[in-house]
Design a protein around this motif. Structure first.
Motif, PDB file in Angstrom:
ATOM      1  N   PRO A 270       7.297   4.041  -6.452  1.00 15.76           N
ATOM      2  CA  PRO A 270       6.405   4.344  -5.330  1.00 15.76           C
ATOM      3  C   PRO A 270       6.966   3.903  -3.978  1.00 15.76           C
ATOM      4  CG  PRO A 270       5.181   3.437  -7.175  1.00 15.76           C
ATOM      5  CD  PRO A 270       6.625   3.261  -7.508  1.00 15.76           C
TER       6      PRO A 270
ATOM      7  N   GLN B 214       8.055   6.354  -0.801  1.00 17.26           N
ATOM      8  CA  GLN B 214       7.536   6.180   0.553  1.00 17.26           C
ATOM      9  C   GLN B 214       8.685   6.099   1.556  1.00 17.26           C
ATOM     10  OE1 GLN B 214       4.053   3.699   1.204  1.00 17.26           O
ATOM     11  NE2 GLN B 214       5.154   2.561   2.784  1.00 17.26           N
TER      12      GLN B 214
ATOM     13  N   THR C 133       0.875   5.497  -1.451  1.00 19.14           N
ATOM     14  CA  THR C 133       0.099   6.583  -2.042  1.00 19.14           C
ATOM     15  C   THR C 133       1.010   7.777  -2.262  1.00 19.14           C
ATOM     16  OG1 THR C 133      -0.553   7.349   0.159  1.00 19.14           O
ATOM     17  CG2 THR C 133      -2.086   5.881  -0.998  1.00 19.14           C
TER      18      THR C 133
ATOM     19  N   HIS D 283       4.599  10.517  -7.701  1.00 13.70           N
ATOM     20  CA  HIS D 283       5.087  10.055  -6.406  1.00 13.70           C
ATOM     21  C   HIS D 283       6.196  10.951  -5.853  1.00 13.70           C
ATOM     22  CE1 HIS D 283       2.821   6.305  -5.991  1.00 13.70           C
ATOM     23  NE2 HIS D 283       2.862   6.249  -7.307  1.00 13.70           N
TER      24      HIS D 283
ATOM     25  N   ALA E  53       0.844  -1.198   0.000  1.00 19.16           N
ATOM     26  CA  ALA E  53       0.000   0.000   0.000  1.00 19.16           C
ATOM     27  C   ALA E  53       0.880   1.250   0.000  1.00 19.16           C
ATOM     28  CB  ALA E  53      -0.915   0.006   1.213  1.00 19.16           C
TER      29      ALA E  53
END
Length: 383
Positions: free
Chosen positions: A278, A282, A25, A72, A23
């Motif tokens: 991504p 993160q 975002t 991103h 996960a």
């Protein structure tokens, strides 16, 4: 659900794919590190071209992938060797890529830096090498992008010693409109660059590299070191003039180099951040909070995949990068300019799939599994 994958010994093993992706975002811009992903190009699979023809590029898919990286928070390092410059993409194609990507970056507010080389010539005198660099530098500066002065095969062949590198790079830096990034690409990525900076002795080559920077610190934003030698990068990083950044290009040791130590850290300009985009973003946002352990917990597990993709012969790492982009749904096919989809073996692809799936890199694991099974069937592996 399971899938049978071939190993290096030719035997099939059973693998159970991951059910859900990691996960991640899009989030806020990075604050502690500047991070570029060296992005691949997407070939046009319907073009009637041969491996030695000028590249046919699917521009819509290529630019869509750059928008994915920008979304991103990553910068895009454009027209680098990841885009197969010198291995399928010629200077005419690279120039169009630079112009299109720079325009796209402006339209979406993305950060972009573009490679400047000499690949429009195969060989030449030092004057011809300088002229080739100048032509490409003009294209990049006219596009509004930052310039990355890449290592030159033609300069490696023409230079007789360190003084020739000092002269050519000094000439280019003096005329550059804005500070550039200097790129030292090792021979593991391109054998034609053996002995770059005028010596096969890395200590002597390092001294020449640093002499170039010391003579023009106001024209060097940073350096990109791609030698797959963490300690040497750290040693170079500690010798840089104040304000000159080190962008790691070490696809074997990037977590520790980006995390840094009490004396400093590296920023990043990495080919592996194409498939890791991504997840890498993160991890950097976690690092922005000061959580080094959390950053390492996210990024350390990716090193196995990176070392696999960049295994010898390292220059073919981009085959694995494009393969993973296809499995992840960023393009509709696994075709590469120059026919380089054939540059790695089926067991190599199988391991790349397994490692990437284990990290949760595929937004749609079911799609990735179906595409992997399709490829296996082409090779005669029945599920």
């Amino acid at each position: 659900m399971t899938i049978r994958l071939p190993g290096a010994d030719g035997a099939l093993r059973t693998y159970e794919p991951r059910a859900e992706p990691l996960a991640v975002t899009p989030g806020t811009p990075f604050t502690s590190r500047t991070v570029f992903s060296a992005a691949h190009v997407v070939a046009d699979p319907f073009a009637d071209v041969s491996p030695d023809s000028p590249a046919a590029v699917d521009w819509d898919a290529t630019l869509a992938f750059r928008r994915h990286l920008w979304s991103h928070g990553l910068g895009v390092a454009e027209a680098m060797d990841t885009a197969q410059r010198g291995m399928g993409l010629d200077w005419a194609g690279a120039a169009e890529l630079i112009r299109r990507s720079a325009a796209e970056a402006k339209s979406v507010g993305g950060r972009i830096a573009c490679g400047v080389g000499t690949d429009q010539i195969v060989s030449g005198s030092l004057a011809e090498v300088r002229a080739a660099y100048e032509e490409q530098l003009a294209v990049v500066e006219e596009s509004g992008a930052q310039a990355i002065l890449m290592a030159s095969r033609a300069l490696a062949a023409a230079a007789s010693g360190p003084e020739d590198y000092l002269e050519v790079y000094g000439h280019l830096l003096r005329q550059a409109a804005e500070p550039v990034v200097l790129h030292w690409l090792g021979p593991m990525f391109d054998p034609a660059l053996e002995g770059y900076w005028g010596s096969g002795d890395l200590d002597a080559a390092t001294d020449t590299f640093l002499d170039v920077i010391a003579a023009h610190p106001d024209k060097v934003d940073g350096i990109k070191v791609s030698l797959l030698d963490a300690q040497r990068e750290i040693d170079i990083r500690r010798r840089l003039p104040q304000g000159v950044r080190c962008y790691t290009g070490d696809d074997f040791n990037y977590p520790e180099l980006i995390a840094g130590d009490e004396q400093g850290f590296s920023h990043a300009l990495l080919g592996i951040f194409d498939p890791l985009g991504p997840l890498a973003a993160q991890a950097v946002r976690v690092l922005d909070t000061g959580d080094v352990r959390g950053f390492r917990d996210l990024l350390d597990p990716t090193v196995g995949l990176s070392r696999h993709l960049f295994q010898t012969p390292t220059r073919f790492y981009k085959t694995g990068v494009v393969f993973l982009a296809w499995l992840a749904g960023h393009q509709s096919h696994f075709t590469m300019v120059g026919g380089l989809q054939s540059a790695r073996s089926l067991p190599h692809f199988a391991t790349a799939y397994e490692l990437a799936d284990g990290l949760g890199l595929f937004p749609d694991p079911k799609l990735a599994e179906e595409r992997m099974k399709t490829m296996l069937s082409v090779y005669g592996v029945n599920q």
